[in-house]
Design a protein around this motif. Structure first.
Motif, PDB file in Angstrom:
ATOM      1  N   UNK A  24       0.837  -1.202   0.000  1.00  5.90           N
ATOM      2  CA  UNK A  24       0.000   0.000   0.000  1.00  5.90           C
ATOM      3  C   UNK A  24       0.873   1.254   0.000  1.00  5.90           C
ATOM      4  N   UNK A  25       0.758   2.053  -1.048  1.00  2.79           N
ATOM      5  CA  UNK A  25       1.546   3.271  -1.200  1.00  2.79           C
ATOM      6  C   UNK A  25       0.641   4.448  -1.545  1.00  2.79           C
ATOM      7  N   UNK A  26       1.023   5.611  -1.064  1.00  5.31           N
ATOM      8  CA  UNK A  26       0.318   6.841  -1.401  1.00  5.31           C
ATOM      9  C   UNK A  26       1.346   7.893  -1.815  1.00  5.31           C
ATOM     10  N   UNK A  27       0.943   8.843  -2.640  1.00  5.62           N
ATOM     11  CA  UNK A  27       1.868   9.914  -3.036  1.00  5.62           C
ATOM     12  C   UNK A  27       2.042  10.910  -1.904  1.00  5.62           C
ATOM     13  N   UNK A  28       3.064  11.758  -2.020  1.00  6.62           N
ATOM     14  CA  UNK A  28       3.321  12.736  -0.963  1.00  6.62           C
ATOM     15  C   UNK A  28       2.300  13.872  -0.933  1.00  6.62           C
ATOM     16  N   UNK A  29       1.320  13.807  -1.820  1.00  5.17           N
ATOM     17  CA  UNK A  29       0.226  14.777  -1.825  1.00  5.17           C
ATOM     18  C   UNK A  29      -1.012  14.257  -1.082  1.00  5.17           C
ATOM     19  N   UNK A  30      -0.914  13.069  -0.512  1.00  9.23           N
ATOM     20  CA  UNK A  30      -2.058  12.455   0.170  1.00  9.23           C
ATOM     21  C   UNK A  30      -2.489  13.289   1.372  1.00  9.23           C
ATOM     22  N   UNK A  31      -3.756  13.194   1.723  1.00 11.33           N
ATOM     23  CA  UNK A  31      -4.294  13.900   2.874  1.00 11.33           C
ATOM     24  C   UNK A  31      -4.216  13.027   4.116  1.00 11.33           C
ATOM     25  N   UNK A  32      -4.388  13.659   5.272  1.00 16.98           N
ATOM     26  CA  UNK A  32      -4.414  12.913   6.528  1.00 16.98           C
ATOM     27  C   UNK A  32      -5.498  11.843   6.478  1.00 16.98           C
ATOM     28  N   UNK A  33      -6.665  12.202   5.975  1.00 18.18           N
ATOM     29  CA  UNK A  33      -7.785  11.265   5.932  1.00 18.18           C
ATOM     30  C   UNK A  33      -7.483  10.067   5.047  1.00 18.18           C
ATOM     31  N   UNK A  43      -2.992  -1.655   8.232  1.00 18.68           N
ATOM     32  CA  UNK A  43      -2.021  -1.648   9.327  1.00 18.68           C
ATOM     33  C   UNK A  43      -0.761  -0.886   9.018  1.00 18.68           C
ATOM     34  N   UNK A  44      -0.609  -0.412   7.802  1.00 17.89           N
ATOM     35  CA  UNK A  44       0.594   0.309   7.383  1.00 17.89           C
ATOM     36  C   UNK A  44       0.287   1.080   6.109  1.00 17.89           C
ATOM     37  N   UNK A  45       1.155   2.017   5.772  1.00 17.89           N
ATOM     38  CA  UNK A  45       1.090   2.706   4.488  1.00 17.89           C
ATOM     39  C   UNK A  45       2.461   3.317   4.227  1.00 17.89           C
ATOM     40  N   UNK A  46       2.856   3.342   2.974  1.00 16.47           N
ATOM     41  CA  UNK A  46       4.119   3.952   2.557  1.00 16.47           C
ATOM     42  C   UNK A  46       3.807   5.267   1.843  1.00 16.47           C
ATOM     43  N   UNK A  47       4.444   6.339   2.267  1.00 22.04           N
ATOM     44  CA  UNK A  47       4.321   7.628   1.588  1.00 22.04           C
ATOM     45  C   UNK A  47       5.615   7.839   0.810  1.00 22.04           C
ATOM     46  N   UNK A  48       5.517   7.828  -0.482  1.00 22.55           N
ATOM     47  CA  UNK A  48       6.716   7.921  -1.319  1.00 22.55           C
ATOM     48  C   UNK A  48       7.294   9.329  -1.340  1.00 22.55           C
ATOM     49  N   UNK A  49       8.601   9.414  -1.048  1.00 22.60           N
ATOM     50  CA  UNK A  49       9.381  10.653  -1.167  1.00 22.60           C
ATOM     51  C   UNK A  49       8.667  11.844  -0.523  1.00 22.60           C
ATOM     52  N   UNK A  50       8.336  11.698   0.746  1.00 23.81           N
ATOM     53  CA  UNK A  50       7.657  12.773   1.472  1.00 23.81           C
ATOM     54  C   UNK A  50       8.576  13.966   1.684  1.00 23.81           C
ATOM     55  N   UNK A  51       9.869  13.700   1.847  1.00 27.19           N
ATOM     56  CA  UNK A  51      10.855  14.784   1.907  1.00 27.19           C
ATOM     57  C   UNK A  51      11.959  14.474   0.901  1.00 27.19           C
ATOM     58  N   UNK A  52      12.817  15.443   0.665  1.00 28.67           N
ATOM     59  CA  UNK A  52      13.873  15.277  -0.334  1.00 28.67           C
ATOM     60  C   UNK A  52      15.028  14.426   0.188  1.00 28.67           C
TER      61      UNK A  52
END
Length: 287
Positions: A24-33, A43-52
C-alpha cells in the motif's frame, strides 16, 4: 511479550499473498484522511518521497559523529551488526522538522485520537550493516508491557523514514500486512510470511503498533541501511526515550513551543505538572 514463530499458521490475508510491488503506497500529496484510511485497513502505508534526499543527507551529516560513536547491539533483538543512535532532538535540527511534519503529525493525532493527546515515543537512527540477520518478529505495542488496555485501543504509531534507499537486500523492514487485526498472542508467523518494505530515500513507512514486523537481513557486502524511527505514542504512556534527559534543558529552551509539547512538555489532566499544578512548559524556562 515475544513472537511465536511456527510453521503451522493462518495468514490474515484474503485470496493472495502480498508482494513487495503490491504494498500500500500513497503519493506525498495524500491527505491525513487518506493516509489514516489505509492505515486502519491494512495496518501500514508507505508515503513515497515525502521529503527530499537532501533532507536525509543533512540528518546524516548532523548525526555522523554520534553514529560513529554508537556501539553495536549486544543481543539478537537489537542486532549485533546494527548501530542504534538516539537523542536526535538534541543533535539534529533537521530531524525535528520530521517530527513536526504536518502530514505525519496529523496522521498520528488522528490515528491515536482516542487518547487526550500524543507525544514523541523515541528518536532512533537505525543503521543495519552488512551481515546483520533478520530481527525477531514483534509488535511495537509490547512497549506497554502488561498494561490492560483493550485489544482495539491504539497506543502506538510508528514512523520509519528512509534515510538511505532501502531494499530487501540491505535490510528493509519486513511486515505482515493485515496482522494488526488479530491479537499478537494468537498469531504465529515465520519470516516467509513477511514482505520487505522497499522505499527510496525520503520516503516514509507509517504503521500501527499492532502490526507484526521486524528489521530485515542485510545480505549486501557494502551497503548500510539507515532508517529513522520517530514514533508517536499516546500522551499517558511513559516514553521509551526520556526526552527531558535525552535533550538537555539548555537545548530544549531554544526549541519551538509546539515541538516541546510533542516531546512531552505538556500536562494531561494534572499529570506531568512541574509542581503545584504548574504547566511544565513555562517551568522549563524558569531560572
Amino acid at each position: 511479550m515475544s513472537a511465536t514463530l511456527h510453521e503451522d499458521h493462518e495468514l490474515p490475508q484474503s485470496g493472495h499473498l502480498t508482494t513487495s510491488a503490491s504494498l500500500q503506497r500513497l503519493p506525498n500529496t495524500a491527505t491525513v484522511e487518506e493516509v489514516v484510511a489505509v492505515l486502519d485497513e491494512h495496518g501500514y502505508v508507505i508515503i513515497d518521497e515525502l521529503v527530499s534526499g537532501d533532507t536525509m543527507d543533512r540528518i546524516v551529516q548532523e548525526m555522523q559523529p554520534h553514529i560513529d560513536s554508537s556501539v553495536h547491539g549486544d543481543e539478537y533483538f537489537s542486532g549485533t551488526k546494527t548501530r542504534r543512535t538516539g537523542r536526535l532532538m538534541a543533535h539534529s535540527p533537521t530531524a525535528r522538522e520530521l517530527v513536526m511534519n504536518p502530514l505525519v503529525l496529523g496522521v498520528g493525532r488522528s490515528f491515536l485520537s482516542a487518547s487526550h493527546g500524543i507525544q514523541l515515543g523515541s528518536t532512533e537512527m537505525i543503521s543495519i550493516e552488512p551481515g546483520q540477520t533478520a530481527q525477531m518478529l514483534h509488535i511495537d505495542d509490547m512497549v506497554a508491557g502488561e498494561y490492560p488496555y483493550t485489544p482495539d485501543f491504539k497506543i502506538y504509531c510508528n514512523n520509519i523514514w528512509a534515510v538511505t534507499d532501502i531494499t530487501e537486500a540491505n535490510g528493509g523492514t519486513r511486515i505482515v500486512p493485515g496482522s494488526h487485526k488479530k491479537q499478537f498472542e494468537e498469531q504465529s508467523y515465520t519470516q516467509a510470511d513477511t514482505v520487505p518494505v522497499e522505499m527510496s530515500k525520503g520516503s516514509l513507512l507509517i504503521f500501527s503498533g499492532k502490526l507484526v514486523h521486524g528489521g530485515g537481513a542485510n545480505t549486501t557486502t557494502d551497503e548500510i541501511r539507515r532508517a529513522l524511527s520517530l514514533p508517536y505514542i499516546v500522551s499517558w504512556m511513559r516514553q521509551e526515550e526520556n526526552q527531558y534527559l535525552a535533550c538537555p534543558q539548555k537545548i530544549a529552551r531554544t526549541l519551538p513551543t509546539d515541538l516541546l509539547r510533542v516531546m512531552g512538555y505538556d500536562a494531561l489532566y494534572g499529570m506531568g505538572h512541574a509542581g503545584a499544578l504548574s504547566d511544565p512548559l513555562p517551568a522549563l524556562f524558569e531560572e
